[in-house]
Design a protein around this motif. Structure first.
Motif, PDB file in Angstrom:
ATOM      1  N   SER A   3       0.850  -1.187   0.000  1.00  0.00           N
ATOM      2  CA  SER A   3       0.000   0.000   0.000  1.00  0.00           C
ATOM      3  C   SER A   3       0.886   1.239   0.000  1.00  0.00           C
ATOM      4  O   SER A   3       2.104   1.149   0.098  1.00  0.00           O
ATOM      5  CB  SER A   3      -0.923  -0.010   1.215  1.00  0.00           C
ATOM      6  OG  SER A   3      -0.160   0.116   2.392  1.00  0.00           O
ATOM      7  N   THR A   9      -0.413  -5.326   1.881  1.00  0.00           N
ATOM      8  CA  THR A   9      -1.867  -5.557   1.962  1.00  0.00           C
ATOM      9  C   THR A   9      -2.235  -6.994   1.624  1.00  0.00           C
ATOM     10  O   THR A   9      -3.221  -7.514   2.141  1.00  0.00           O
ATOM     11  CB  THR A   9      -2.620  -4.592   1.030  1.00  0.00           C
ATOM     12  OG1 THR A   9      -2.105  -4.734  -0.288  1.00  0.00           O
ATOM     13  CG2 THR A   9      -2.483  -3.172   1.508  1.00  0.00           C
ATOM     14  N   SER A  10      -1.455  -7.652   0.771  1.00  0.00           N
ATOM     15  CA  SER A  10      -1.777  -9.043   0.451  1.00  0.00           C
ATOM     16  C   SER A  10      -1.575  -9.942   1.677  1.00  0.00           C
ATOM     17  O   SER A  10      -2.336 -10.880   1.896  1.00  0.00           O
ATOM     18  CB  SER A  10      -0.946  -9.545  -0.724  1.00  0.00           C
ATOM     19  OG  SER A  10       0.432  -9.505  -0.419  1.00  0.00           O
ATOM     20  N   ARG A  12      -1.940  -8.910   4.779  1.00  0.00           N
ATOM     21  CA  ARG A  12      -3.064  -8.598   5.678  1.00  0.00           C
ATOM     22  C   ARG A  12      -4.322  -9.333   5.249  1.00  0.00           C
ATOM     23  O   ARG A  12      -5.039  -9.889   6.058  1.00  0.00           O
ATOM     24  CB  ARG A  12      -3.336  -7.106   5.687  1.00  0.00           C
ATOM     25  CG  ARG A  12      -2.404  -6.333   6.546  1.00  0.00           C
ATOM     26  CD  ARG A  12      -2.893  -4.926   6.655  1.00  0.00           C
ATOM     27  NE  ARG A  12      -1.933  -4.120   7.372  1.00  0.00           N
ATOM     28  CZ  ARG A  12      -1.990  -2.825   7.465  1.00  0.00           C
ATOM     29  NH1 ARG A  12      -2.954  -2.166   6.850  1.00  0.00           N
ATOM     30  NH2 ARG A  12      -1.096  -2.163   8.144  1.00  0.00           N
ATOM     31  N   SER A  13      -4.588  -9.320   3.952  1.00  0.00           N
ATOM     32  CA  SER A  13      -5.795 -10.005   3.491  1.00  0.00           C
ATOM     33  C   SER A  13      -5.668 -11.515   3.679  1.00  0.00           C
ATOM     34  O   SER A  13      -6.638 -12.191   4.001  1.00  0.00           O
ATOM     35  CB  SER A  13      -6.136  -9.649   2.055  1.00  0.00           C
ATOM     36  OG  SER A  13      -5.023  -9.703   1.229  1.00  0.00           O
ATOM     37  N   ALA A  14      -4.483 -12.049   3.511  1.00  0.00           N
ATOM     38  CA  ALA A  14      -4.283 -13.481   3.755  1.00  0.00           C
ATOM     39  C   ALA A  14      -4.506 -13.818   5.224  1.00  0.00           C
ATOM     40  O   ALA A  14      -5.149 -14.813   5.565  1.00  0.00           O
ATOM     41  CB  ALA A  14      -2.895 -13.907   3.311  1.00  0.00           C
ATOM     42  N   ALA A  16      -6.311 -12.091   7.328  1.00  0.00           N
ATOM     43  CA  ALA A  16      -7.735 -11.905   7.606  1.00  0.00           C
ATOM     44  C   ALA A  16      -8.529 -13.125   7.162  1.00  0.00           C
ATOM     45  O   ALA A  16      -9.453 -13.575   7.849  1.00  0.00           O
ATOM     46  CB  ALA A  16      -8.250 -10.653   6.918  1.00  0.00           C
ATOM     47  N   ALA A  17      -8.159 -13.698   6.013  1.00  0.00           N
ATOM     48  CA  ALA A  17      -8.841 -14.899   5.525  1.00  0.00           C
ATOM     49  C   ALA A  17      -8.607 -16.084   6.464  1.00  0.00           C
ATOM     50  O   ALA A  17      -9.516 -16.854   6.742  1.00  0.00           O
ATOM     51  CB  ALA A  17      -8.366 -15.231   4.116  1.00  0.00           C
TER      52      ALA A  17
END
Length: 75
Positions: A3, A9-10, A12-14, A16-17
């Motif tokens: 970001s 961010t990838s 973070r999204s991983a 979060a998943a």
């Protein structure tokens, strides 16, 4: 992918998943059919077995009576 402030961010999204998946019940837990325990299921199965046995005996008797009636009427 990064970001504008330098954080990944990838990642973070991983994460979060992974967190979301860990908080959900597993498919095995959701579809567990053995909620009552083996002892209760065994009692229910025995009761069903007795009901089916009585029904089978009734059907055998009814079939025997029908056969006897048909034999009497054919004489």
């Amino acid at each position: 992918m990064s970001s504008s402030n330098g954080h990944d961010t990838s990642m973070r999204s991983a994460l979060a998943a992974v967190d979301a998946a860990a908080s959900r019940p597993s498919p095995a837990d959701r579809f567990n059919i053995d909620r009552e325990g083996p002892a209760k299921r065994a009692v229910k199965l025995r009761a069903l077995q007795q009901r089916f046995q009585k029904l089978n005996e009734y059907c055998d008797e009814a079939a025997a009576e029908i056969r006897a009636s048909l034999e009497r009427s054919s004489r």
